[in-house]
Design an enzyme around this catalytic site. Structure first.
Site, short mmCIF file in Angstrom:
data_model
loop_
_atom_site.label_atom_id
_atom_site.label_comp_id
_atom_site.label_asym_id
_atom_site.label_seq_id
_atom_site.Cartn_x
_atom_site.Cartn_y
_atom_site.Cartn_z
N GLU A 101 -6.15 8.72 7.70
CA GLU A 101 -6.74 8.22 6.22
C GLU A 101 -7.94 8.77 5.95
OE1 GLU A 101 -6.00 4.34 4.58
OE2 GLU A 101 -4.81 3.72 6.34
N GLU B 247 0.69 -1.15 0.04
CA GLU B 247 0.09 -0.13 0.06
C GLU B 247 0.99 1.19 0.14
OE1 GLU B 247 -1.70 0.70 4.00
OE2 GLU B 247 -3.19 1.92 2.94
N ASN C 45 0.25 -1.05 5.52
CA ASN C 45 0.98 -0.28 6.26
C ASN C 45 0.36 -0.66 7.77
OD1 ASN C 45 3.10 1.87 4.92
ND2 ASN C 45 1.37 1.20 3.46
N ASN D 23 -6.83 6.18 -1.92
CA ASN D 23 -5.81 5.20 -1.56
C ASN D 23 -6.17 4.00 -2.56
OD1 ASN D 23 -3.96 3.34 -0.40
ND2 ASN D 23 -4.47 4.01 1.67
N CYS E 90 -4.92 -3.13 2.93
CA CYS E 90 -4.58 -3.16 4.16
C CYS E 90 -5.75 -3.22 5.20
CB CYS E 90 -3.89 -1.68 4.78
SG CYS E 90 -3.12 -1.73 6.28
N LYS F 214 -9.53 1.86 -2.02
CA LYS F 214 -9.58 1.53 -0.65
C LYS F 214 -10.88 1.80 -0.15
CE LYS F 214 -7.06 1.06 3.72
NZ LYS F 214 -5.73 1.78 4.65
N1 CDV Z 1 -3.05 1.40 6.57
C1 CDV Z 1 -4.17 0.60 7.39
O1 CDV Z 1 -5.15 0.64 6.80
N2 CDV Z 1 -3.58 0.28 8.70
C2 CDV Z 1 -4.75 -0.08 9.36
C3 CDV Z 1 -4.32 0.22 10.74
C4 CDV Z 1 -4.53 1.58 11.15
C5 CDV Z 1 -5.08 -0.73 11.78
C6 CDV Z 1 -4.46 -1.55 9.35
O2 CDV Z 1 -5.78 -2.58 9.32
O3 CDV Z 1 -3.43 -2.19 9.41
#
Ligand code: CDV
Length: 311
Positions: free
Chosen positions: A146, A47, A197, A110, A172, A127
């Site tokens: 975000e 990501e 991330n 994203n 993510c 996303k």
């Molecule tokens: N980049 C993300 O989506 N990170 C989230 C954190 C904030 C919990 C994740 O689900 O890994």
């Protein structure tokens, strides 16, 4: 006839704010080259793979924020990656911050794109489950903005015919939600590509911190097994701008078994030769959706957003 796809999970170590796009793209090209040597046909990057994870900072100046966004893809900076990949006949999945004009206004997402072996962008995902907060919360050790910098994705969870199979993407936080996988499962997905991330410290719920590795594997393995699909999870890990982040990139088979796992927290490629038919036995027996699902009993999933307890 069996269908095999050799996929590489191209984990990245930290990208600092001072690192230029050009420097980062050189790292992506090096990983792509590792993928070529490992026989990969598809390489998956994390990501927001072109910059540091900028939602960790509160910013008010739109020009400062927009520095982290891409207005075109490929761009002058990313063109060498596209060119290397096309020349090597390798496709890739790349996450980045997308700035676009749509419906007469500027929009920011994203995003992840899927690029076929001939260099064509064949799928785009934006996303949907944006985590974090929209306002400044200075009490946190770092921000997770975000919800301020991106809109929720507006493309659903597309599954496309590519690389000889049925490929989907998510990003993510999406991986923690069963709906993500099931919407793709209902399109017969055979491989889900996802970059992440994930800070190892969760300011609103620090008691979750020690479970970060487990929750990552649990989500990927459950999504894979319950939908009879491969899942390729790719981290940007290590300590980035002082924030330790989960690495543990992994490739999960439709059985739910982890078949490859990154031992480091830095730039590293892990690869696996995936049988795209490996999900068939799950899709035709235990998870034969057409036979066993009872969607009329699941109406609440789409009719209700938050939980309402019975009186
Ligand atoms: N980049 C993300 O989506 N990170 C989230 C954190 C904030 C919990 C994740 O689900 O890994």
């Amino acid at each position: 006839m069996s269908r095999f796809l050799t996929v590489g999970a191209a984990q990245l170590g930290p990208i600092e704010r001072r690192h230029s796009r050009r420097e980062v793209v050189e790292r992506l090209r090096a990983l792509l080259e590792q993928g070529r040597r490992a026989g990969c046909e598809l390489v998956v990057f994390p990501e927001l793979a072109l910059t540091t994870f900028f939602p960790r900072w509160w910013m008010e100046d739109q020009a400062e924020i927009d520095f982290f966004f891409e207005r075109e893809m490929p761009s002058a900076d990313t063109a060498p990656l596209f060119e290397d990949a096309r020349r090597a006949g390798i496709g890739f999945c790349l996450g980045y911050a997308e700035l676009t004009r749509e419906d007469g206004r500027t929009r920011r997402f994203n995003t992840a794109i899927l690029v076929e072996r001939d260099g064509r962008i064949v799928s785009r995902y934006r996303k949907i489950h944006l985590p974090g907060h929209a306002g400044h919360e200075p009490a946190r050790a770092f921000q997770h903005l975000e919800k301020r910098y991106f809109e929720p994705g507006n493309l659903g969870f597309p599954v496309v015919r590519a690389f000889g199979g049925l490929i989907g993407m998510c990003i993510c936080n999406d991986r923690r939600w069963p709906e993500t996988y099931r919407v793709m499962g209902l399109q017969g997905v055979e491989m889900v590509l996802l970059g992440y991330n994930t800070p190892l410290h969760n300011p609103p719920a620090p008691d979750h911190d020690e479970h970060s590795w487990f929750h990552n594997a649990l989500s990927l393995q459950a999504g894979a097994y319950q939908n009879g699909t491969w899942v390729v999870g790719v981290a940007k890990g290590g300590i980035e701008e002082g924030v330790p982040s989960l690495a543990d990139s992994m490739i999960v088979a439709p059985s739910g078994k982890i078949v490859a796992r990154a031992p480091s927290v830095g730039d590293e490629l892990i690869a696996h030769r995936c049988d795209l038919d490996a999900g068939r036995s799950y899709k035709t027996t235990t998870f034969n959706f057409a036979l066993h699902r009872q969607p009329e009993q699941y109406r609440l999933i789409v009719d209700r957003k938050g939980a309402i307890e019975p009186p």
